[in-house]
Each structure stands twice: as C-alpha cells, then as structure tokens.
Design a protein around this motif. Sequence first.
Motif, PDB file in Angstrom:
ATOM      1  N   ILE A   1       1.431  -0.694 -12.051  1.00  0.00           N
ATOM      2  CA  ILE A   1       0.008  -0.842 -11.739  1.00  0.00           C
ATOM      3  C   ILE A   1      -0.093  -0.787 -10.224  1.00  0.00           C
ATOM      4  O   ILE A   1       0.031  -1.792  -9.529  1.00  0.00           O
ATOM      5  N   ASP A   2      -0.289   0.392  -9.693  1.00  0.00           N
ATOM      6  CA  ASP A   2      -0.121   0.618  -8.259  1.00  0.00           C
ATOM      7  C   ASP A   2      -0.795   1.944  -7.910  1.00  0.00           C
ATOM      8  O   ASP A   2      -1.246   2.685  -8.787  1.00  0.00           O
ATOM      9  N   GLY A   3      -0.891   2.228  -6.618  1.00  0.00           N
ATOM     10  CA  GLY A   3      -1.333   3.548  -6.179  1.00  0.00           C
ATOM     11  C   GLY A   3      -2.826   3.764  -6.148  1.00  0.00           C
ATOM     12  O   GLY A   3      -3.275   4.878  -5.867  1.00  0.00           O
ATOM     13  N   LEU A   4      -3.620   2.715  -6.454  1.00  0.00           N
ATOM     14  CA  LEU A   4      -5.074   2.812  -6.430  1.00  0.00           C
ATOM     15  C   LEU A   4      -5.629   1.733  -5.501  1.00  0.00           C
ATOM     16  O   LEU A   4      -4.904   0.809  -5.107  1.00  0.00           O
ATOM     17  N   PRO A   5      -6.904   1.797  -5.137  1.00  0.00           N
ATOM     18  CA  PRO A   5      -7.479   0.736  -4.311  1.00  0.00           C
ATOM     19  C   PRO A   5      -7.286  -0.645  -4.941  1.00  0.00           C
ATOM     20  O   PRO A   5      -7.337  -0.795  -6.172  1.00  0.00           O
ATOM     21  N   HIS A   6      -7.093  -1.630  -4.101  1.00  0.00           N
ATOM     22  CA  HIS A   6      -6.797  -2.985  -4.557  1.00  0.00           C
ATOM     23  C   HIS A   6      -7.838  -3.495  -5.554  1.00  0.00           C
ATOM     24  O   HIS A   6      -7.485  -4.120  -6.557  1.00  0.00           O
ATOM     25  N   GLU A   7      -9.086  -3.219  -5.312  1.00  0.00           N
ATOM     26  CA  GLU A   7     -10.146  -3.708  -6.197  1.00  0.00           C
ATOM     27  C   GLU A   7      -9.987  -3.131  -7.599  1.00  0.00           C
ATOM     28  O   GLU A   7     -10.206  -3.831  -8.599  1.00  0.00           O
TER      29      GLU A   7
END
Length: 396
Positions: free
Chosen positions: A325-331
């Motif tokens: 679960i990674d690689g996208l904006p924190h929100e």
Amino acid sequence: MRFIFMSEGETQPGHTHEHRYRELVDEVLLAEEVGFDAFGTSEQHVAIGTASTSAPEVIYPYLMALTSRIRFVHLVTLLPTRINHALRVAERLATEDILSNGRVELGVGRGNTTLALRAFEVSPAENKAQQLEGLEVIRRALHNDVFSYVGEHYKIPPRGLVPRGLQKPYPPIHMATGSPESVRAAAELGVGAIVGGFYLGFEFIENMLRIYDDALAGATHTYPLQAEKIVAVAGGMHCADTRDEALRWARSLTDTVALSTDAYQRLAKLSSDYQYMGAVKDVDFTDENYMFNDSAGFIVGDPDDCVAQVQRFADLGADSLVMRIDGLPHEELMKSIEMFGKYVIPKFKNPRAVVRDSDDILADIRAARPAHYAEVEAFNNSKQQVTETATAGESR
C-alpha cells in the motif's frame, strides 16, 4: 488469514524522505487501529524511484514503541554476507523481539536488484549459497544456547547469542521464494514461504503453494516447524468508494511495477540462480485487464471487489497476504487502509460480526418459517398424544 500491510516509503519527486517517513508512521498507526495483523517493509538499498526503506531495523523499534498490537515482519532482510552478517541479523532480531514484546518476524532473501547487489559487490552466483548458510547460522544462534558453524561462507566458533529474545522457540522465520526450487527448499527447511511478485497469474501462485504443501508433508525437520504460506500482492492494494475511483488511482502504480521488474530480466542474464526471473518478459504490463484481474499482483476496487479478490487467494490456501500500500498520495493511502480495515478484514476475521442488510435477514427469516411451523405442529401433536395416552390410562 493474516493481513500484512507493506510499504517501502516510496517518495514522489519534489517531496522529502523526512516527510514521507512521517507519513509512513501515521499509516502504520492507522493500520493497527483498523485491524491489520502486521506491518512489513523491504530492505532496499540505493533504490531509485521505488523505495526509501534501507534500514528497517531502525524503523521498526521506533514504530514498536508507538504501537501495542500490530506485528512487524522483515520483508525481507538480505543475507548476502557483504550486506548483512547472519550473526548480526540474529542479534538485531532478538533485540527487536524484546523491544516489541514478542511482535517481530524475520523474512530473508538474497536481493532482487542489480543496483543493490553491485553497490555492495555481491556476486549473483554466490548469494544463494550465502543466504542458505546465513539462515542456518541464524536458526542455530536463536535455537541453541551454544552454537557454532563451519561452511563455505561462515566459520563461527562456539558462541552464545546475546541478547535472548522472547518468542518461543524464536520469532517466526520466512523465506522469499520465486521458483519451484526455492519454495520447495523453504518447505523442507520448515520455514514460511513468501511467494508472488512476478505477475504470472493465479495458476502460478496455486502451483507454488501446492509444491510447498507437498514438500512440507514429506520433509523431516530439525528445527521447530514454522510453516506459513504468505502471498505477496506486490503491485498494490487500493480500496476506494467505487471501482472506477480505485482503478483511476491504481493505474499510476504500474509505473513502479515496470521499474522494479525491469531488474528481474537483467538478473536472469547474470546468473543461472536468477534465471527463473526472466519469465516476466512474457507479461504484458500494459494490459490493464490482465494486471488488475488476473496477474495476482493487485487488489483494487471498492470494498466488495476487494473482498472477492482476497477470497481468490484464500481459496488457493494462502495463510497470509502481504499487500503493498504505497506509491500514492498519503491521503489516498490512509483512506485505502481505513476502508480495507473497516469493510474487508472483518469479512475474513469475524464474518458473523458483520452487520447484514435488513432485507437479507428478513428473507432468511421468511425462508425459515415453514420449517419452524412444522416443528411447532410436530411438537403440539406429540404433546397431544402424551395427554391422550395419560387420559386413557386414568380411565382404566
């Protein structure tokens, strides 16, 4: 099934690693709150564009102090001798075991990027043997009061490990496995097998898990058995309000997939020990339908979609899912973690606690009425017969 949240602290251009690490801390705390069983990260060195987690053994104790329930799995610690001495790994693991109050696990591997292997001057032709010797050193150190080892890569005189950890017999150990040979080796050693990450489809995963089960059943184990079938969903998990929204965000994850798997083909040419990684050349990473539905590398969609996709892995016999679960904006990552924990995990952990739709419950009630009324009628008839028998006896 265990659900393991994995992040490698992927940091977007224009951001800082400091800020990304602080976001990662918040993501782990939320994962514990919403029901994830464990958090794990990989040991990635001099990675460009995909990962920033070069020192999990430093990250974990910080997170251990902030959490109370969630476990921490090294996914994975690299065992080439030029990167990690096996005895140091055993010492760190025992220390983390104490600091976490028994919430740490060890995954081991030999490295899957030429960036890291060449930076540490690791020979791709030797690191498989180094990993296997290192794993034996670690298990001897954790299992025996006094241990020693003599091999090609390690020659350790009689010593005793300090400190000693908490878990009995010692923290669970798993091994990264990418080929039938390696998954068979993990089973014969009696450690968990981490499979997946090659986007070769569910049939490949099913075959690997079957090989593990068969080899496990036929093996004799020297150390306490720590068997577990762990499937890595390496492309990513993203859960959103709608399928379209989830897919819109997940499409950007395929860039990281292409970057990471490019190294696999290079490694396949450097050593016969990595030849199996060359199979990714046949994967069409631009085929969106295949990648998100059939590659076994993604779990993407609304909560119902995610439940159905997790069920596919459960049906294959997976004991645990590692989901990147990674690689996208924190929100977006926080939203995905919360939704998965709130709507997906309970369906597998405690399905009877999930509140059902009232119409479904009413339909079940209506369906159950005929059997209930028949039972009432049978009871009343039986009671009447007893009464009639008693009355007849009194009249005589």
